[in-house]
Design an enzyme around this catalytic site. Structure first.
Site, PDB file in Angstrom:
ATOM      1  N   ASN A 145      -8.421 -17.355   1.326  1.00  0.00           N
ATOM      2  CA  ASN A 145      -7.966 -16.067   0.794  1.00  0.00           C
ATOM      3  C   ASN A 145      -8.147 -16.109  -0.721  1.00  0.00           C
ATOM      4  O   ASN A 145      -7.422 -16.815  -1.414  1.00  0.00           O
ATOM      5  CB  ASN A 145      -6.486 -15.865   1.159  1.00  0.00           C
ATOM      6  CG  ASN A 145      -5.875 -14.633   0.520  1.00  0.00           C
ATOM      7  OD1 ASN A 145      -6.587 -13.803  -0.064  1.00  0.00           O
ATOM      8  ND2 ASN A 145      -4.564 -14.496   0.619  1.00  0.00           N
TER       9      ASN A 145
ATOM     10  N   LYS B  13      -7.606 -13.773  -2.776  1.00  0.00           N
ATOM     11  CA  LYS B  13      -6.644 -12.910  -3.481  1.00  0.00           C
ATOM     12  C   LYS B  13      -7.386 -12.084  -4.543  1.00  0.00           C
ATOM     13  O   LYS B  13      -8.524 -11.684  -4.303  1.00  0.00           O
ATOM     14  CB  LYS B  13      -5.513 -13.761  -4.053  1.00  0.00           C
ATOM     15  CG  LYS B  13      -4.899 -14.680  -2.988  1.00  0.00           C
ATOM     16  CD  LYS B  13      -3.636 -15.359  -3.411  1.00  0.00           C
ATOM     17  CE  LYS B  13      -3.105 -16.218  -2.267  1.00  0.00           C
ATOM     18  NZ  LYS B  13      -1.815 -16.845  -2.563  1.00  0.00           N
TER      19      LYS B  13
ATOM     20  N   HIS C  80       0.427 -10.255   4.292  1.00  0.00           N
ATOM     21  CA  HIS C  80       0.597 -11.391   3.370  1.00  0.00           C
ATOM     22  C   HIS C  80       1.881 -11.189   2.569  1.00  0.00           C
ATOM     23  O   HIS C  80       2.232 -10.063   2.219  1.00  0.00           O
ATOM     24  CB  HIS C  80      -0.613 -11.500   2.442  1.00  0.00           C
ATOM     25  CG  HIS C  80      -0.637 -12.791   1.689  1.00  0.00           C
ATOM     26  ND1 HIS C  80       0.155 -13.019   0.590  1.00  0.00           N
ATOM     27  CD2 HIS C  80      -1.340 -13.933   1.902  1.00  0.00           C
ATOM     28  CE1 HIS C  80      -0.061 -14.258   0.158  1.00  0.00           C
ATOM     29  NE2 HIS C  80      -0.959 -14.829   0.929  1.00  0.00           N
TER      30      HIS C  80
ATOM     31  N   GLU D 204       2.498 -11.597  -0.420  1.00  0.00           N
ATOM     32  CA  GLU D 204       2.299 -10.907  -1.707  1.00  0.00           C
ATOM     33  C   GLU D 204       2.233  -9.391  -1.503  1.00  0.00           C
ATOM     34  O   GLU D 204       2.670  -8.627  -2.363  1.00  0.00           O
ATOM     35  CB  GLU D 204       1.034 -11.462  -2.392  1.00  0.00           C
ATOM     36  CG  GLU D 204       1.294 -12.874  -2.924  1.00  0.00           C
ATOM     37  CD  GLU D 204       0.079 -13.770  -2.985  1.00  0.00           C
ATOM     38  OE1 GLU D 204      -1.057 -13.273  -2.914  1.00  0.00           O
ATOM     39  OE2 GLU D 204       0.288 -15.007  -3.107  1.00  0.00           O
TER      40      GLU D 204
ATOM     41  N   GLU E 146       3.065 -18.919   6.451  1.00  0.00           N
ATOM     42  CA  GLU E 146       2.975 -19.198   5.022  1.00  0.00           C
ATOM     43  C   GLU E 146       4.363 -19.102   4.388  1.00  0.00           C
ATOM     44  O   GLU E 146       4.804 -18.004   4.019  1.00  0.00           O
ATOM     45  CB  GLU E 146       2.043 -18.189   4.336  1.00  0.00           C
ATOM     46  CG  GLU E 146       0.622 -18.234   4.835  1.00  0.00           C
ATOM     47  CD  GLU E 146      -0.361 -17.737   3.778  1.00  0.00           C
ATOM     48  OE1 GLU E 146      -1.321 -18.462   3.512  1.00  0.00           O
ATOM     49  OE2 GLU E 146      -0.147 -16.659   3.205  1.00  0.00           O
TER      50      GLU E 146
ATOM     51  N   GLY F 244       1.056 -21.255  -3.803  1.00  0.00           N
ATOM     52  CA  GLY F 244       0.687 -21.384  -5.208  1.00  0.00           C
ATOM     53  C   GLY F 244       1.610 -22.270  -6.024  1.00  0.00           C
ATOM     54  O   GLY F 244       1.554 -22.258  -7.263  1.00  0.00           O
TER      55      GLY F 244
ATOM     56  N   SER G 221      -0.344 -23.982  -0.482  1.00  0.00           N
ATOM     57  CA  SER G 221      -0.675 -25.209  -1.230  1.00  0.00           C
ATOM     58  C   SER G 221      -1.462 -26.230  -0.409  1.00  0.00           C
ATOM     59  O   SER G 221      -1.333 -27.436  -0.619  1.00  0.00           O
ATOM     60  CB  SER G 221       0.588 -25.844  -1.825  1.00  0.00           C
ATOM     61  OG  SER G 221       1.173 -24.964  -2.784  1.00  0.00           O
TER      62      SER G 221
HETATM   63  P1  13P Z   1      -2.280 -21.247  -2.074  1.00  0.00           P
HETATM   64  O1  13P Z   1      -3.169 -22.072  -1.177  1.00  0.00           O
HETATM   65  O2  13P Z   1      -2.915 -20.954  -3.401  1.00  0.00           O
HETATM   66  O3  13P Z   1      -0.913 -21.820  -2.154  1.00  0.00           O
HETATM   67  O4  13P Z   1      -2.129 -19.813  -1.370  1.00  0.00           O
HETATM   68  C1  13P Z   1      -1.785 -19.747  -0.042  1.00  0.00           C
HETATM   69  C2  13P Z   1      -1.927 -18.347   0.415  1.00  0.00           C
HETATM   70  O5  13P Z   1      -1.140 -17.484   0.063  1.00  0.00           O
HETATM   71  C3  13P Z   1      -3.071 -18.023   1.296  1.00  0.00           C
HETATM   72  O6  13P Z   1      -2.955 -16.733   1.832  1.00  0.00           O
END
Ligand code: 13P
Length: 243
Positions: A10, A12, A94, A96, A164, A170, A203
């Site tokens: 992803n 983002k 997601h 976010e 997740e 992150g 992560s």
């Molecule tokens: P990270 O791997 O950067 O922690 O992000 C995970 C994520 O939100 C994938 O959708």
């Protein structure tokens, strides 16, 4: 149906056309992966990435779609547009989007239906916040998100679930193996189709991927930051192939 495996990236809100070299490198290094490989770039890169990946085994997905098929929704993107640009999958729900855009389970479920209507596979994200975990609410939260975000008709062919934990995204922090195993066992038991692929996200990196893939009921990963570099994501693909 037997379960399959998927390494999904992803991107983002990262990635410009200059990064297409990264996906060319990834595809060249993994011409015939034994697991699914999916990249979800920003919508602007879907069509050029599809072009760059023509003939490769890497598949593409969007990061969101609107619940409506089309219409007066300035700035939004429809499932048909994603499919038209070359996507086979779309990430929905997601954390976010849930946090930044106030998306609730019912809206996510409506988006999943819109994705299915265009033949897209929905990658539906679930996960608890740190406060919810500390309060002992993890499985209750996951259970409510699962029940509310997946419409009737969800199968292993049209839906993938990504666990997740919000606090692991992150941050460089990952749950311990027992915590991941507990949630994935819960998902395996409660998913509408026991053959549904269950990804872990948060992560994941080339160093911890093998340990995570060794956990029962983990069928792959949804990778953020480490999916932006072909070398890093390639190592995660290899770890999944070897799991
Ligand atoms: P990270 O791997 O950067 O922690 O992000 C995970 C994520 O939100 C994938 O959708």
């Amino acid at each position: 149906m037997s379960r399959r495996k998927l390494a999904a990236g992803n991107w983002k809100m990262n990635g410009l056309t200059a990064q297409l070299d990264e996906v060319r490198a990834l595809a060249a290094a993994h011409p015939a992966p034994s697991v699914g490989v999916l990249l979800c770039p920003p919508a602007t890169l879907l069509a050029p990435m599809a072009q760059a990946l023509r003939g490769s085994a890497v598949t593409l997905g969007g990061q969101d779609c609107h619940a409506a098929a089309k219409g007066a929704h300035t700035g939004d993107i429809s499932a048909a547009m994603l499919a038209d640009a070359g996507a086979t999958h779309v990430i929905l729900g997601h954390s976010e989007r849930r946090a930044d855009h106030g998306e609730g389970n019912a809206e996510v479920a409506a988006k999943v239906r819109a994705a299915w209507a265009q033949g897209l596979i929905a990658v539906v994200c679930l996960g608890e916040t740190e406060g919810q975990r500390d309060a002992g609410e993890t499985l209750a939260v996951i259970g409510a998100q699962l029940a509310g975000s997946l419409p009737d008709g969800a199968t292993a062919d049209n839906t993938v679930i990504a666990y997740e934990p919000v606090w692991a995204i992150g941050t460089g922090r990952t749950p311990d193996g027992g915590q991941i195993a507990e949630v994935h066992a819960f998902l395996r038991k409660n998913a509408p189709d026991p053959a549904m692929m269950l990804l872990y996200g948060g992560s994941v990196n080339p160093t911890n991927a093998s340990d995570i893939f060794a956990i029962a009921d983990v069928d792959g990963a949804l990778v953020g930051g480490a999916s932006l570099k072909a070398a890093d994501f390639g190592q995660i693909v290899t770890a999944l192939e070897q799991a």
